[in-house]
Design a protein around this motif. Structure first.
Motif, short mmCIF file in Angstrom:
data_model
loop_
_atom_site.label_atom_id
_atom_site.label_comp_id
_atom_site.label_asym_id
_atom_site.label_seq_id
_atom_site.Cartn_x
_atom_site.Cartn_y
_atom_site.Cartn_z
N VAL A 88 13.13 -16.26 -3.42
CA VAL A 88 13.04 -16.01 -1.98
C VAL A 88 12.29 -17.15 -1.32
N GLU A 89 12.83 -17.63 -0.17
CA GLU A 89 12.10 -18.63 0.60
C GLU A 89 10.93 -17.93 1.27
N LYS A 90 9.74 -18.50 1.07
CA LYS A 90 8.53 -17.83 1.51
C LYS A 90 7.72 -18.70 2.46
N ASP A 91 6.94 -18.02 3.29
CA ASP A 91 5.87 -18.67 4.03
C ASP A 91 4.61 -17.84 3.81
N HIS A 92 3.56 -18.09 4.56
CA HIS A 92 2.29 -17.40 4.31
C HIS A 92 2.32 -15.92 4.69
N LYS A 93 3.35 -15.46 5.40
CA LYS A 93 3.43 -14.05 5.80
C LYS A 93 4.55 -13.28 5.09
N SER A 94 5.26 -13.90 4.19
CA SER A 94 6.42 -13.27 3.55
C SER A 94 6.07 -11.97 2.85
N VAL A 95 5.01 -11.97 2.08
CA VAL A 95 4.61 -10.77 1.34
C VAL A 95 4.28 -9.64 2.30
N ASP A 96 3.51 -9.94 3.35
CA ASP A 96 3.13 -8.91 4.32
C ASP A 96 4.35 -8.34 5.04
N VAL A 97 5.26 -9.19 5.45
CA VAL A 97 6.45 -8.75 6.17
C VAL A 97 7.32 -7.88 5.26
N TYR A 98 7.53 -8.34 4.03
CA TYR A 98 8.36 -7.60 3.07
C TYR A 98 7.71 -6.25 2.74
N THR A 99 6.39 -6.27 2.53
CA THR A 99 5.67 -5.03 2.21
C THR A 99 5.76 -4.04 3.36
N LYS A 100 5.58 -4.51 4.58
CA LYS A 100 5.67 -3.63 5.75
C LYS A 100 7.06 -3.00 5.86
N GLU A 101 8.09 -3.82 5.65
CA GLU A 101 9.47 -3.32 5.70
C GLU A 101 9.71 -2.25 4.63
N LEU A 102 9.21 -2.52 3.41
CA LEU A 102 9.36 -1.55 2.32
C LEU A 102 8.66 -0.24 2.64
N ARG A 103 7.42 -0.33 3.11
CA ARG A 103 6.65 0.89 3.40
C ARG A 103 7.31 1.72 4.51
N GLU A 104 7.92 1.05 5.49
CA GLU A 104 8.63 1.77 6.55
C GLU A 104 9.82 2.55 5.98
N LYS A 105 10.53 1.92 5.05
CA LYS A 105 11.71 2.58 4.47
C LYS A 105 11.34 3.67 3.48
N LEU A 106 10.14 3.57 2.88
CA LEU A 106 9.70 4.56 1.89
C LEU A 106 8.85 5.66 2.51
N ALA A 107 8.63 5.60 3.82
CA ALA A 107 7.79 6.60 4.49
C ALA A 107 8.33 8.00 4.18
N PRO A 108 7.48 8.97 3.97
CA PRO A 108 6.02 8.99 4.16
C PRO A 108 5.24 8.56 2.93
N MET A 109 5.88 8.11 1.88
CA MET A 109 5.18 7.68 0.66
C MET A 109 4.69 6.23 0.83
N THR A 110 3.65 6.05 1.62
CA THR A 110 3.20 4.70 1.97
C THR A 110 2.10 4.16 1.06
N ASP A 111 1.65 4.93 0.09
CA ASP A 111 0.57 4.48 -0.78
C ASP A 111 1.07 4.02 -2.15
N VAL A 112 2.35 3.75 -2.26
CA VAL A 112 2.96 3.31 -3.51
C VAL A 112 2.58 1.85 -3.76
N PRO A 113 2.07 1.52 -4.98
CA PRO A 113 1.76 0.13 -5.27
C PRO A 113 3.03 -0.73 -5.33
N ILE A 114 2.96 -1.92 -4.75
CA ILE A 114 4.10 -2.84 -4.72
C ILE A 114 3.65 -4.17 -5.32
N PHE A 115 4.45 -4.68 -6.26
CA PHE A 115 4.18 -5.97 -6.88
C PHE A 115 5.39 -6.87 -6.70
N PHE A 116 5.13 -8.12 -6.40
CA PHE A 116 6.19 -9.11 -6.26
C PHE A 116 6.22 -9.91 -7.56
N THR A 117 7.29 -9.75 -8.31
CA THR A 117 7.36 -10.29 -9.66
C THR A 117 8.53 -11.23 -9.84
#
Length: 175
Positions: A88-117
């Motif tokens: 994935v092409e990344k900048d300094h906010k990529s992880v935050d943006v991707y994490t926010k998008e994931l948490r929105e789609k997984l709501a209400p389960m927003t406390d799930v640990p996410i790792f970028f591997t």
């Protein structure tokens, strides 16, 4: 076939079962895929913690969400691995943006640990396994009734449950 391997961490044994990816039911066109999907669902139900692998290049798909739903309905712990992060092409906010998008789609389960591997570069794989062990330990924690009541009863007092059939609902304790 599922591949079983053992991993030891924190003085505990972890059995890993690598299952076949699940496809949409209407796309399953042969017996092998049908039975592998049954085995995958069975593995989810037998597990303590599931590692849900999401392809970073595709983002979270409807199928990923249905697998996540299967895991949560089975009341299992889950750690999300966003794989192929090296592609994935990344900048300094990529992880935050991707994490926010994931948490929105997984709501209400927003406390799930996410790792970028990345399985190619072995990036954060061991950290993800250690987090899975931590999730397994956290699932075994029992909160004493007194402590739970100490926290929950004031909240229930401030935000009481709705009136049912014209009567107030009285909650005496929480377990």
């Amino acid at each position: 076939d599922a591949i079983n391997t053992e991993y030891k961490a924190f003085g505990q044994e972890l059995i890993l079962i690598d299952t076949a990816g699940l496809r949409k039911r209407k796309l399953i066109d042969n017996d092998i895929e049908f039975y592998s999907s049954i085995r995958t669902v069975k593995a989810i139900r037998m597990s303590d913690v599931c590692l849900l692998l999401i392809d970073a290049t595709e983002g979270i798909t409807r199928q990923d969400l249905s697998i996540f739903k299967e895991i949560t309905e089975a009341n299992k712990g889950v750690v999300i691995l966003v794989n192929k992060w090296d592609l994935v092409e990344k900048d300094h906010k990529s992880v935050d943006v991707y994490t926010k998008e994931l948490r929105e789609k997984l709501a209400p389960m927003t406390d799930v640990p996410i790792f970028f591997t990345s399985t190619v570069t072995k990036q954060r794989i061991l950290k993800a396994l250690e987090k899975a062990m931590e999730v397994a330990q956290n699932r075994k924690i029992r909160i004493p009734t007194a402590k739970l009541n100490e926290v929950m009863l004031p909240i229930i007092e401030n935000y009481p449950p709705p009136i049912y059939k014209g009567k107030d609902i009285k909650i005496k304790y929480v377990t």
